[in-house]
Scaffold this motif. Structure first.
Motif, PDB file in Angstrom:
ATOM      1  N   GLU A  20     -33.351  -3.952   9.359  1.00  0.00           N
ATOM      2  CA  GLU A  20     -34.181  -4.819  10.219  1.00  0.00           C
ATOM      3  C   GLU A  20     -35.634  -4.391  10.220  1.00  0.00           C
ATOM      4  O   GLU A  20     -36.533  -5.210  10.088  1.00  0.00           O
ATOM      5  CB  GLU A  20     -33.669  -4.753  11.665  1.00  0.00           C
ATOM      6  N   ARG A  21     -35.859  -3.087  10.362  1.00  0.00           N
ATOM      7  CA  ARG A  21     -37.260  -2.675  10.520  1.00  0.00           C
ATOM      8  C   ARG A  21     -38.056  -2.877   9.248  1.00  0.00           C
ATOM      9  O   ARG A  21     -39.227  -3.246   9.298  1.00  0.00           O
ATOM     10  CB  ARG A  21     -37.370  -1.253  11.075  1.00  0.00           C
ATOM     11  N   THR A  42     -28.263   0.800   7.018  1.00  0.00           N
ATOM     12  CA  THR A  42     -27.959   0.550   8.421  1.00  0.00           C
ATOM     13  C   THR A  42     -28.641  -0.748   8.843  1.00  0.00           C
ATOM     14  O   THR A  42     -29.652  -1.150   8.252  1.00  0.00           O
ATOM     15  CB  THR A  42     -28.479   1.680   9.333  1.00  0.00           C
ATOM     16  N   ARG A  43     -28.099  -1.380   9.870  1.00  0.00           N
ATOM     17  CA  ARG A  43     -28.741  -2.605  10.355  1.00  0.00           C
ATOM     18  C   ARG A  43     -30.146  -2.283  10.873  1.00  0.00           C
ATOM     19  O   ARG A  43     -31.103  -2.986  10.569  1.00  0.00           O
ATOM     20  CB  ARG A  43     -27.907  -3.267  11.465  1.00  0.00           C
ATOM     21  N   ALA A  44     -30.254  -1.185  11.607  1.00  0.00           N
ATOM     22  CA  ALA A  44     -31.572  -0.838  12.162  1.00  0.00           C
ATOM     23  C   ALA A  44     -32.580  -0.597  11.040  1.00  0.00           C
ATOM     24  O   ALA A  44     -33.726  -1.070  11.096  1.00  0.00           O
ATOM     25  CB  ALA A  44     -31.454   0.399  13.052  1.00  0.00           C
ATOM     26  N   GLY A  45     -32.147   0.114   9.995  1.00  0.00           N
ATOM     27  CA  GLY A  45     -33.038   0.418   8.882  1.00  0.00           C
ATOM     28  C   GLY A  45     -33.410  -0.841   8.111  1.00  0.00           C
ATOM     29  O   GLY A  45     -34.549  -0.997   7.650  1.00  0.00           O
ATOM     30  N   TYR A 105     -40.578   4.897   6.999  1.00  0.00           N
ATOM     31  CA  TYR A 105     -39.594   3.943   6.456  1.00  0.00           C
ATOM     32  C   TYR A 105     -40.181   2.870   5.560  1.00  0.00           C
ATOM     33  O   TYR A 105     -39.443   2.143   4.886  1.00  0.00           O
ATOM     34  CB  TYR A 105     -38.778   3.314   7.581  1.00  0.00           C
TER      35      TYR A 105
END
Ligand code: IPM
Ligand code: MG
Length: 351
Positions: free
Chosen positions: A166-167, A161-164, A101
């Protein structure tokens, strides 16, 4: 016992095999000097392989490749294949399948003679762009409706996405923490692409956890302009996949051209993919004119990620020494034979 590393090598199309050859010679020499055993497995994937076999990248190859410690890739792309088919099928496939990522793209000028900007020196051009690497329009399906009619529409979502989000932002804050200036710039286009407000919100949230980092924001159009006008304003920047692709080509130019810009595709804790950011340059293939410095710089990034700091610094130091020495006055393709540039770096590395 010497440390040993297994490297999967995909030389790919066009100039890929030539620049990778130099990268591997340097890797071998670094191994000899620092007592590392390097074992490479070469994979034939690319357009030539596809034309011969109709195979782009079999699942079995992914299973094998993940048994390695890192991947070194040359370049993919060839006008004999449909646009994007092989690039997406190999580079995209690895980025997405291995969930790499982070696309880390340092932009560093080694000598002012290589900078196309007036009055800018190495002190002005030293930054890292952290490009998100698994989301955005890149991984969405194109949809064509009413094809061939005046009512035709074509669309491809920019999905975050929020997860994507955020990381990648969290990773960028960590990169900023590792550098003396401790600055992080968010680059987006939230004024026009309102979906990117997700980046705005997540960035503000995570910034709370890093009070030592000075944060700032720029829209992508302005960021491209500033990168050319005032590159010294940049330290670490984080951005979306598509904008990161675009702005790092601008970055490559101000550091001396596509011949020197390297990148790492990472997922902390997993194996990484290291590659020059340039393409396959089909017209130059087989002519021994491509600049291998970007691939050699990718090898330095690989060694660093593997934890071989001394070896990594030695390789980067050899690149820096050569570019600062005056022995190389142009980084353009054709200025020096590919193997000669490799040889000069090798000599400096061996000391
Ligand atoms: C890059 C390249 C790729 C990308 C292409 C080859 C799909 O331009 O790595 O920057 O757009 O990510
Ligand atoms: Mg690109």
């Amino acid at each position: 016992m010497p440390k040993s590393y297994k490297i999967a090598v995909i030389a790919g199309d066009g100039i890929g095999p030539e620049v990778v050859r130099e990268g591997l010679r340097v890797l071998d020499a670094a191994g000899d000097r620092f007592g590392l055993e390097v074992e490479t497995t070469e994979y034939p994937f690319g357009t030539e392989h596809w034309l011969r076999t109709q195979e782009i990248f079999p699942d079995s190859a992914t299973d094998e490749i993940i048994q390695h410690d890192a991947i070194l890739l040359g370049a993919i792309g060839d006008p004999r294949a449909p646009v994007g088919l092989i690039e997406r099928g190999i580079i995209g496939h690895l980025r997405w399948d291995l969930d790499l990522y982070v696309n880390l793209r340092p932009i560093k000028l080694y000598h002012e003679r290589f900078c196309p900007l007036k009055n800018k020196t190495p002190a002005d051009v030293d930054m890292v762009i952290v490009r998100e690497n698994t989301e955005d329009a890149y991984v969405q399906k194109p949809v064509f409706e009413h094809q061939g009619t005046p009512q035709e529409t074509a669309s491809q979502q920019m999905l975050y996405t929020r997860a994507g989000t955020e990381r990648i932002i969290r990773y960028a804050f960590q990169v900023a923490m590792s550098r003396p200036r401790r600055q992080l710039l968010l680059i987006d286009k939230a004024n026009a692409v309102r979906a990117q407000e997700l980046y705005t919100r997540v960035f503000a949230e995570i910034a709370q956890e890093y009070p030592d980092i000075e944060t700032d924001h720029a829209y992508i159009d302005a960021a491209c302009m500033w990168m050319v006008k005032n590159p010294e304003w940049f330290d670490v920047a984080v951005t979306t996949n598509l904008f990161g692709d675009i702005i790092t080509d601008v970055g490559a130019m101000i550091q001396g051209g596509m011949g020197v810009a390297a990148s790492a595709n990472l997922h902390p804790g997993k194996l990484g993919l290291f590659e020059p950011i340039h393409g396959s340059f089909p017209r130059a293939a087989g002519k021994n004119i491509a600049n291998p410095v970007a691939t050699i710089a990718a090898v330095a990034m690989m060694l660093e990620y593997l934890g071989e700091k001394d070896a990594s610094q030695a390789v980067e130091g050899a690149i820096a020494a050569l570019l600062q020495s005056g022995r190389v006055t142009s980084l353009k393709a054709g200025a020096y034979p590919t193997d000669q540039l490799g040889e000069m770096i090798l000599e400096l590395l061996r000391g």
